[in-house]
Design a protein around this motif. Sequence first.
Motif, PDB file in Angstrom:
ATOM      1  N   UNK A 282       1.778   6.077  -0.641  1.00 34.75           N
ATOM      2  CA  UNK A 282       1.472   6.993   0.460  1.00 34.75           C
ATOM      3  C   UNK A 282       1.259   8.441   0.012  1.00 34.75           C
ATOM      4  N   UNK A 283       1.318   8.716  -1.271  1.00 31.94           N
ATOM      5  CA  UNK A 283       1.186  10.097  -1.732  1.00 31.94           C
ATOM      6  C   UNK A 283      -0.210  10.663  -1.462  1.00 31.94           C
ATOM      7  N   UNK A 284      -0.216  11.875  -0.994  1.00 28.39           N
ATOM      8  CA  UNK A 284      -1.476  12.550  -0.715  1.00 28.39           C
ATOM      9  C   UNK A 284      -2.217  12.863  -2.018  1.00 28.39           C
ATOM     10  N   UNK A 285      -3.501  12.512  -2.039  1.00 26.98           N
ATOM     11  CA  UNK A 285      -4.314  12.785  -3.216  1.00 26.98           C
ATOM     12  C   UNK A 285      -4.295  11.688  -4.259  1.00 26.98           C
ATOM     13  N   UNK A 286      -3.565  10.590  -4.000  1.00 29.44           N
ATOM     14  CA  UNK A 286      -3.461   9.501  -4.968  1.00 29.44           C
ATOM     15  C   UNK A 286      -4.317   8.290  -4.580  1.00 29.44           C
ATOM     16  N   UNK A 287      -5.029   8.366  -3.500  1.00 22.77           N
ATOM     17  CA  UNK A 287      -5.741   7.192  -2.963  1.00 22.77           C
ATOM     18  C   UNK A 287      -6.745   6.600  -3.936  1.00 22.77           C
ATOM     19  N   UNK A 288      -7.368   7.429  -4.784  1.00 16.04           N
ATOM     20  CA  UNK A 288      -8.392   6.936  -5.694  1.00 16.04           C
ATOM     21  C   UNK A 288      -7.848   6.506  -7.060  1.00 16.04           C
ATOM     22  N   UNK A 289      -6.548   6.666  -7.257  1.00 14.08           N
ATOM     23  CA  UNK A 289      -5.944   6.180  -8.502  1.00 14.08           C
ATOM     24  C   UNK A 289      -6.015   4.648  -8.482  1.00 14.08           C
ATOM     25  N   UNK A 290      -6.576   4.020  -9.524  1.00 13.70           N
ATOM     26  CA  UNK A 290      -6.742   2.557  -9.523  1.00 13.70           C
ATOM     27  C   UNK A 290      -5.476   1.788  -9.139  1.00 13.70           C
ATOM     28  N   UNK A 291      -4.329   2.212  -9.646  1.00  9.11           N
ATOM     29  CA  UNK A 291      -3.079   1.508  -9.341  1.00  9.11           C
ATOM     30  C   UNK A 291      -2.770   1.543  -7.851  1.00  9.11           C
ATOM     31  N   UNK A 292      -3.044   2.677  -7.226  1.00 10.78           N
ATOM     32  CA  UNK A 292      -2.789   2.824  -5.789  1.00 10.78           C
ATOM     33  C   UNK A 292      -3.843   2.067  -4.991  1.00 10.78           C
ATOM     34  N   UNK A 293      -5.086   2.215  -5.397  1.00  4.36           N
ATOM     35  CA  UNK A 293      -6.186   1.555  -4.696  1.00  4.36           C
ATOM     36  C   UNK A 293      -6.000   0.030  -4.686  1.00  4.36           C
ATOM     37  N   UNK A 294      -5.497  -0.521  -5.789  1.00  2.02           N
ATOM     38  CA  UNK A 294      -5.337  -1.971  -5.918  1.00  2.02           C
ATOM     39  C   UNK A 294      -3.926  -2.449  -5.563  1.00  2.02           C
ATOM     40  N   UNK A 295      -3.067  -1.520  -5.173  1.00  2.00           N
ATOM     41  CA  UNK A 295      -1.705  -1.907  -4.783  1.00  2.00           C
ATOM     42  C   UNK A 295      -0.841  -2.369  -5.936  1.00  2.00           C
ATOM     43  N   UNK A 296      -1.136  -1.932  -7.136  1.00  5.70           N
ATOM     44  CA  UNK A 296      -0.354  -2.353  -8.304  1.00  5.70           C
ATOM     45  C   UNK A 296       0.712  -1.308  -8.631  1.00  5.70           C
ATOM     46  N   UNK A 297       1.667  -1.191  -7.725  1.00  3.72           N
ATOM     47  CA  UNK A 297       2.804  -0.291  -7.892  1.00  3.72           C
ATOM     48  C   UNK A 297       4.064  -1.130  -7.735  1.00  3.72           C
ATOM     49  N   UNK A 298       4.911  -1.153  -8.767  1.00  3.19           N
ATOM     50  CA  UNK A 298       6.055  -2.064  -8.776  1.00  3.19           C
ATOM     51  C   UNK A 298       7.319  -1.331  -9.206  1.00  3.19           C
ATOM     52  N   UNK A 299       8.436  -1.699  -8.596  1.00  2.00           N
ATOM     53  CA  UNK A 299       9.728  -1.161  -9.017  1.00  2.00           C
ATOM     54  C   UNK A 299      10.463  -2.221  -9.826  1.00  2.00           C
ATOM     55  N   UNK A 300      11.088  -1.803 -10.915  1.00  2.00           N
ATOM     56  CA  UNK A 300      11.855  -2.732 -11.743  1.00  2.00           C
ATOM     57  C   UNK A 300      13.302  -2.251 -11.840  1.00  2.00           C
TER      58      UNK A 300
END
Length: 330
Positions: A282-300
Amino acid sequence: MKEIFKKLGLFTAFLLLSIGILAGCGKDDTNTQDDADTNATEEANETTGNVFPVTITDDANREITIEKAPESIVSIQTSNTEIAFALGLGDKIIGVSDYCNYPAETANIQKVGGQDINAELVLSLMPDMALVTDYHYNTHPKVLQQFEDAGIKVIVVGSASSFDDVYEKIKMIGTATGTSDKAEEIITDMKDRHQAIKDKAIASVKEKKRVWVEVSPAPDIFTTGKNTFMHEMLESIQATNVAEDQEGWVKLNEEEIVKLNPDAIITTYGYYIDNPSEQVLAREGWAEVPAVKNGEVFDVDNDTVTRPGPRLIEGVETLAELIYPEIFKQ
């Protein structure tokens, strides 16, 4: 002598010494006690399958001779506690740091401090051995000297930033506690599993993913550069750490991170921040980052990727499955 301390407490034992009661023991009694101590040592050695005494060089570069396998241990560091339990020493652990949270049994063990040691409490427990850190050695030398004067074997276990470092820590603690065979078993298992991941990644990864690791949330965002476990883990699975030109744990601002354009983002602070992945997405300005665009954000689980102990191999396996699920999650 240590058994007297354990049963009566330091104050009482010293009082007895001062009025000469202990000094009145005859020669025959002393010989009998010596024989009993020798028999106890031999039985302990037979039980562990190791030959004592052993001499180790700890991470403070001190030669320490340990006469017999310890029957009671205080571990004032989370990683040392995990190593000790993995070595099968759980029933001997009578004190742990305030931050020890694994395995679950640590919740019921006496807490003896963290960076600041509760020296009086440790002395009241009178363990045979204390596993401490280089931080303790450098900042609390008088406390550690108190322990040694009381007959406690103090083993300094230094920091680690690589798998090889961790193997050395496991080996040292194994030697000091008479569990060398188990230590070698753990190390071999970790090495074999790690190599299997490396081999599979080399054979199967055709295009390396660029990964951003976030070890603290906004606004003060920190990442891991070279000479960290996470960097080594990413290299193991044929992924690129986008902060590989940095050293250790470093702080970057959001504008710098966005420019790195990662394909995947790994966070490690879900144990104290709710829904970290959602916050990043949800960070502003991060929408075009590939990881954000593709939903590849994970917590370990932070402990499996930063704590220098046997579970580090689980951290590598988890990262591999998250970043390359088509290869490793089968």
